[in-house]
Design a protein around this motif. Structure first.
Motif, PDB file in Angstrom:
ATOM      1  N   VAL A 141       0.849  -1.186   0.000  1.00 14.88           N
ATOM      2  CA  VAL A 141       0.000   0.000   0.000  1.00 14.88           C
ATOM      3  C   VAL A 141       0.887   1.240   0.000  1.00 14.88           C
ATOM      4  CG1 VAL A 141      -1.813   1.245   1.226  1.00 14.88           C
ATOM      5  CG2 VAL A 141      -1.736  -1.260   1.283  1.00 14.88           C
ATOM      6  N   PRO A 142       0.763   2.118  -0.981  1.00 10.86           N
ATOM      7  CA  PRO A 142       1.611   3.311  -1.020  1.00 10.86           C
ATOM      8  C   PRO A 142       1.267   4.264   0.103  1.00 10.86           C
ATOM      9  CG  PRO A 142      -0.102   3.466  -2.686  1.00 10.86           C
ATOM     10  CD  PRO A 142      -0.203   2.088  -2.091  1.00 10.86           C
ATOM     11  N   PRO A 143       2.228   5.094   0.516  1.00 10.28           N
ATOM     12  CA  PRO A 143       1.909   6.114   1.517  1.00 10.28           C
ATOM     13  C   PRO A 143       0.776   6.995   1.021  1.00 10.28           C
ATOM     14  CG  PRO A 143       4.280   5.999   1.119  1.00 10.28           C
ATOM     15  CD  PRO A 143       3.625   5.140   0.074  1.00 10.28           C
ATOM     16  N   GLN A 144       0.051   7.595   1.977  1.00 12.38           N
ATOM     17  CA  GLN A 144      -1.115   8.393   1.596  1.00 12.38           C
ATOM     18  C   GLN A 144      -0.730   9.516   0.649  1.00 12.38           C
ATOM     19  OE1 GLN A 144      -3.814   9.179   4.772  1.00 12.38           O
ATOM     20  NE2 GLN A 144      -4.608  11.038   3.852  1.00 12.38           N
ATOM     21  N   SER A 145       0.505  10.035   0.804  1.00  9.71           N
ATOM     22  CA  SER A 145       0.927  11.140  -0.061  1.00  9.71           C
ATOM     23  C   SER A 145       1.061  10.695  -1.503  1.00  9.71           C
ATOM     24  CB  SER A 145       2.264  11.703   0.435  1.00  9.71           C
ATOM     25  OG  SER A 145       3.265  10.692   0.438  1.00  9.71           O
ATOM     26  N   GLU A 146       1.282   9.383  -1.710  1.00  4.75           N
ATOM     27  CA  GLU A 146       1.438   8.862  -3.058  1.00  4.75           C
ATOM     28  C   GLU A 146       0.144   8.256  -3.591  1.00  4.75           C
ATOM     29  OE1 GLU A 146       4.663   6.135  -3.273  1.00  4.75           O
ATOM     30  OE2 GLU A 146       5.955   7.323  -1.957  1.00  4.75           O
ATOM     31  N   ALA A 147      -0.863   8.184  -2.745  1.00  6.38           N
ATOM     32  CA  ALA A 147      -2.112   7.556  -3.178  1.00  6.38           C
ATOM     33  C   ALA A 147      -2.811   8.411  -4.223  1.00  6.38           C
ATOM     34  CB  ALA A 147      -3.030   7.349  -1.976  1.00  6.38           C
ATOM     35  N   HIS A 148      -3.559   7.740  -5.082  1.00  6.64           N
ATOM     36  CA  HIS A 148      -4.280   8.460  -6.125  1.00  6.64           C
ATOM     37  C   HIS A 148      -5.318   9.371  -5.492  1.00  6.64           C
ATOM     38  CE1 HIS A 148      -5.870   9.188 -10.114  1.00  6.64           C
ATOM     39  NE2 HIS A 148      -7.081   8.969  -9.652  1.00  6.64           N
ATOM     40  N   PRO A 149      -5.287  10.661  -5.798  1.00  7.94           N
ATOM     41  CA  PRO A 149      -6.229  11.589  -5.144  1.00  7.94           C
ATOM     42  C   PRO A 149      -7.651  11.353  -5.623  1.00  7.94           C
ATOM     43  CG  PRO A 149      -5.007  12.706  -6.882  1.00  7.94           C
ATOM     44  CD  PRO A 149      -4.394  11.344  -6.754  1.00  7.94           C
ATOM     45  N   TRP A 150      -8.596  11.610  -4.720  1.00  2.94           N
ATOM     46  CA  TRP A 150     -10.006  11.511  -5.075  1.00  2.94           C
ATOM     47  C   TRP A 150     -10.414  12.740  -5.885  1.00  2.94           C
ATOM     48  CZ3 TRP A 150     -13.415   7.527  -3.701  1.00  2.94           C
ATOM     49  CH2 TRP A 150     -12.865   6.551  -2.883  1.00  2.94           C
ATOM     50  N   ASN A 151     -11.259  12.534  -6.851  1.00  2.00           N
ATOM     51  CA  ASN A 151     -11.755  13.635  -7.663  1.00  2.00           C
ATOM     52  C   ASN A 151     -12.893  14.322  -6.911  1.00  2.00           C
ATOM     53  OD1 ASN A 151     -12.739  15.386  -9.559  1.00  2.00           O
ATOM     54  ND2 ASN A 151     -13.406  13.811 -11.004  1.00  2.00           N
ATOM     55  N   PRO A 152     -12.684  15.567  -6.451  1.00  2.00           N
ATOM     56  CA  PRO A 152     -13.752  16.223  -5.664  1.00  2.00           C
ATOM     57  C   PRO A 152     -15.015  16.478  -6.470  1.00  2.00           C
ATOM     58  CG  PRO A 152     -12.007  17.768  -6.217  1.00  2.00           C
ATOM     59  CD  PRO A 152     -11.514  16.412  -6.627  1.00  2.00           C
ATOM     60  N   ASP A 153     -14.906  16.444  -7.797  1.00  2.06           N
ATOM     61  CA  ASP A 153     -16.089  16.659  -8.631  1.00  2.06           C
ATOM     62  C   ASP A 153     -16.782  15.355  -8.997  1.00  2.06           C
ATOM     63  OD1 ASP A 153     -15.676  19.439  -8.691  1.00  2.06           O
ATOM     64  OD2 ASP A 153     -14.194  19.211 -10.298  1.00  2.06           O
ATOM     65  N   GLY A 154     -16.164  14.232  -8.650  1.00  2.61           N
ATOM     66  CA  GLY A 154     -16.768  12.936  -8.945  1.00  2.61           C
ATOM     67  C   GLY A 154     -17.783  12.554  -7.900  1.00  2.61           C
ATOM     68  N   THR A 155     -18.474  11.460  -8.154  1.00  3.58           N
ATOM     69  CA  THR A 155     -19.501  10.983  -7.227  1.00  3.58           C
ATOM     70  C   THR A 155     -19.097   9.614  -6.699  1.00  3.58           C
ATOM     71  OG1 THR A 155     -21.243  12.187  -8.390  1.00  3.58           O
ATOM     72  CG2 THR A 155     -21.932  10.372  -6.955  1.00  3.58           C
ATOM     73  N   VAL A 156     -19.186   9.435  -5.381  1.00  4.86           N
ATOM     74  CA  VAL A 156     -18.844   8.166  -4.740  1.00  4.86           C
ATOM     75  C   VAL A 156     -20.138   7.471  -4.317  1.00  4.86           C
ATOM     76  CG1 VAL A 156     -17.693   7.060  -2.798  1.00  4.86           C
ATOM     77  CG2 VAL A 156     -16.628   9.023  -3.924  1.00  4.86           C
ATOM     78  N   LEU A 157     -20.277   6.201  -4.720  1.00  5.81           N
ATOM     79  CA  LEU A 157     -21.440   5.400  -4.357  1.00  5.81           C
ATOM     80  C   LEU A 157     -21.057   4.461  -3.219  1.00  5.81           C
ATOM     81  CD1 LEU A 157     -24.312   4.240  -4.948  1.00  5.81           C
ATOM     82  CD2 LEU A 157     -23.206   2.650  -6.525  1.00  5.81           C
ATOM     83  N   ILE A 158     -21.796   4.515  -2.109  1.00  5.03           N
ATOM     84  CA  ILE A 158     -21.545   3.642  -0.963  1.00  5.03           C
ATOM     85  C   ILE A 158     -22.791   2.797  -0.734  1.00  5.03           C
ATOM     86  CG2 ILE A 158     -20.965   3.498   1.483  1.00  5.03           C
ATOM     87  CD1 ILE A 158     -19.691   6.230   1.293  1.00  5.03           C
ATOM     88  N   THR A 159     -22.666   1.491  -0.896  1.00  4.91           N
ATOM     89  CA  THR A 159     -23.788   0.605  -0.579  1.00  4.91           C
ATOM     90  C   THR A 159     -23.784   0.346   0.922  1.00  4.91           C
ATOM     91  OG1 THR A 159     -22.442  -1.355  -1.004  1.00  4.91           O
ATOM     92  CG2 THR A 159     -23.722  -0.482  -2.844  1.00  4.91           C
ATOM     93  N   GLY A 160     -24.957   0.257   1.509  1.00  2.00           N
ATOM     94  CA  GLY A 160     -25.042   0.181   2.964  1.00  2.00           C
ATOM     95  C   GLY A 160     -24.629   1.512   3.579  1.00  2.00           C
ATOM     96  N   GLY A 161     -24.897   2.594   2.846  1.00  4.02           N
ATOM     97  CA  GLY A 161     -24.361   3.891   3.219  1.00  4.02           C
ATOM     98  C   GLY A 161     -24.931   4.501   4.481  1.00  4.02           C
ATOM     99  N   THR A 162     -26.107   4.042   4.942  1.00  2.47           N
ATOM    100  CA  THR A 162     -26.675   4.614   6.167  1.00  2.47           C
ATOM    101  C   THR A 162     -26.425   3.726   7.385  1.00  2.47           C
ATOM    102  OG1 THR A 162     -28.821   3.587   5.723  1.00  2.47           O
ATOM    103  CG2 THR A 162     -28.475   5.827   4.889  1.00  2.47           C
TER     104      THR A 162
END
Length: 535
Positions: free
Chosen positions: A477-498
């Motif tokens: 697992v790469p360090p967080q600084s090297e992790a692929h950044p999340w796109n703030p304009d994208g949409t994240v789908l979470i199942t079981g989200g509540t």
């Protein structure tokens, strides 16, 4: 004086003692005399068995001396011993095969529940065997805790289950033992002597820091492709030797020898001595325990292939103790191990497809089914095939085309991929009878089919004629600084989200990763408790 009459009457005038149902016998279990396994149950609807027990550093402190990558692991030899002990219960004490699938990590605190399951015999008398574990519930917990305050749903969460089961090993048991091979002792004068201190220094260099309980090698010799050794249990463990078929620390000492054979892998890294490369066991085939309660061994390990060894061990008088027809190893490099964090239950793994050598000539019968992607048709054909008694003992080779992604950039065919998922389950139901082969359709791959089946692997892929096999590989697992950044304009789908975990993940994504658009799906949606506040 006259005796009272009531002792001879059938009506009693005092309270009957309560019948206890918490002991093993009262629960329908039978006791097992073993340091790890404590009880066995025979299911009502099968001739299989389930043996249960527990492991912890408190009850088995000697396991703390088996350290790999800074983590305490139960040795593969312990899994072998558990499988053989389970086979003893059904008269199938020969271990045809055992593949170590996941490390059995021992927690610093608490215990692990252990289950060894033995299946029903197939047409050839073979029985499946698996070894699972999960964390034991904390002391004082259980479904009786605070019943008055808990709802029915909450109480079910407290009931003995404390996590998912992890399968650490699977294999096959049989009643056909491997014949013991007598070998000359002591080794020839031409054999090179290796000091035990040097041997353990080489093992420590690749992250295997054995403590006193697992430093059983007393003398080591190398002669060509053969290693010899004497091994003994430390004095503090000899009292337990009679309770094991073969004490795991002693069998592990014998199985350490292949790690001292660098083979030809060292040259690949420019290190002709092979000092940077060691081989560690991950699969055992043809294991037979000839005698129990051994405390000392004479061991001979012979290389039979680039990654395969035969192991024979006898007692100091030369009487056979254990035979391993094929101990299959994997190369492990010190620099790779040193860069990997300590193994834990949350370690990430991915499937890789390394190349494999062709198997020897295979004379056993097998038939090919070409699965074209229609799941219902494939299922019907497979069910009909196994219902045909004339095919007893014949293996079914199911050939798919690009159902799995083997090489980087490959995308599995979504119409065919479900066939692999279905037939992986069928392989558990019919062990040794189904071989899954995925091909790229190349002429060379078609020509390599027979050689691939002859490897004995249950799942393979053919790419440009090369045989590839699936193996679990740890993901760095790469360090967080090297992790692929999340796109703030994208949409994240979470199942079981509540739910609880979904809500935690949603808050983390917003607060830590800058996510601004989320879709939270759940069965109750906005009716779930806390959903409005979460929104």
């Amino acid at each position: 004086m006259d005796l009272p009459t009531y002792p001879f009457q059938r009506r009693r005038y005092w309270l009957e003692p309560a019948t206890r149902t918490g002991d093993a016998g009262g629960l329908g279990l039978a006791a097992v005399e073993h340091p790890v396994l404590g009880a066995v149950v025979a299911p009502a609807d099968s001739t299989g068995l389930l043996l249960t027990g527990s492991l912890s550093l408190a009850t088995h402190p000697w396991l703390a001396d088996h350290v790999a990558l800074g983590t305490v692991l139960a040795p593969g030899a312990a899994l072998v011993e558990l499988a053989i002990r389970a086979g003893d219960e059904v008269g199938a004490s020969a271990l045809d095969e055992l593949v170590v699938e996941a490390p059995l990590v021992l927690p610093e605190r608490g215990a692990l529940q252990v289950q060894v399951a033995v299946g029903e015999p197939d047409g050839n008398g073979l029985r499946s065997v698996t070894v699972h574990s999960r964390p034991a519930p904390p002391a004082g917990g259980g479904e009786h805790a605070d019943r008055s305050a808990d709802s029915a749903a909450d109480r079910s969460a407290h009931s003995g289950a404390s996590g998912d089961w992890t399968r650490h090993a699977s294999g096959l048991l049989s009643t056909a033992p491997v014949a013991a091979e007598l070998f000359a002792w002591p080794p020839a004068d031409t054999a090179e002597r290796i000091a035990p201190e040097e041997a353990y220094a080489l093992l420590a260099a690749v992250g295997l820091d054995y403590g006193p309980a697992f430093r059983g090698l007393r003398e080591v010799w190398r002669e060509g492709s053969t290693l010899y050794a004497t091994a003994a249990l430390p004095e503090q463990l000899t009292a337990d030797a009679a309770r094991f078929g073969l004490h795991p620390a002693l069998l592990d000492a014998a199985a350490q020898l292949p790690a001292l054979d660098g083979g030809t892998d060292g040259g690949a890294d420019g290190d002709p001595s092979g000092a940077g490369v060691r081989r560690l066991p991950f699969a055992y085939r043809g294991v037979t325990l000839h005698a129990s309660a051994a405390t000392e061994l004479r061991v001979r390990v012979t290389a039979t292939g680039p990654d395969t060894y035969a192991l024979e061990a006898a007692d100091p008088e030369g009487r056979p103790v254990v035979s391993v027809a094929s101990l299959i190893t994997r190369p492990v490099r010190a620099e790779q191990l040193g860069a990997v964090p300590a193994v834990g239950r949350d370690t990430l793994f991915a499937v890789e497809w390394p190349a494999s050598t062709a198997g020897a000539s295979d004379e056993s019968a097998w038939e090919v089914l070409r699965a074209e992607g229609d799941l219902a048709v494939t299922l019907a054909v497979v069910q009909g095939w196994f219902a045909d008694e004339s095919r007893e003992g014949v293996r079914l080779v199911v050939l798919t085309r690009r159902a799995v992604a083997v090489e980087e950039g490959e995308t599995p065919d979504l119409a065919t991929a479900p066939v692999w998922g279905l037939l992986r389950s069928a392989q558990n139901e019919f062990p040794g009878r189904i071989v899954l082969v995925d091909t790229d359709g190349a002429v060379a791959s078609e020509a390599a089919l027979a050689a691939a089946v002859a490897t004995g692997e249950p799942q393979l892929a053919l790419r440009d004629g090369a045989i590839r096999v699936p193996r679990l590989a740890r993901v760095t697992v790469p360090p967080q600084s090297e992790a692929h950044p999340w796109n703030p304009d994208g949409t994240v789908l979470i199942t079981g989200g509540t739910g609880t975990l979904g809500a935690i993940l949603a808050r983390h994504l917003v607060a830590e990763r800058g996510v601004r658009h989320l879709v939270l799906l759940s069965r109750r949606g906005e009716r779930a408790p806390g959903a409005a506040e979460l929104r």
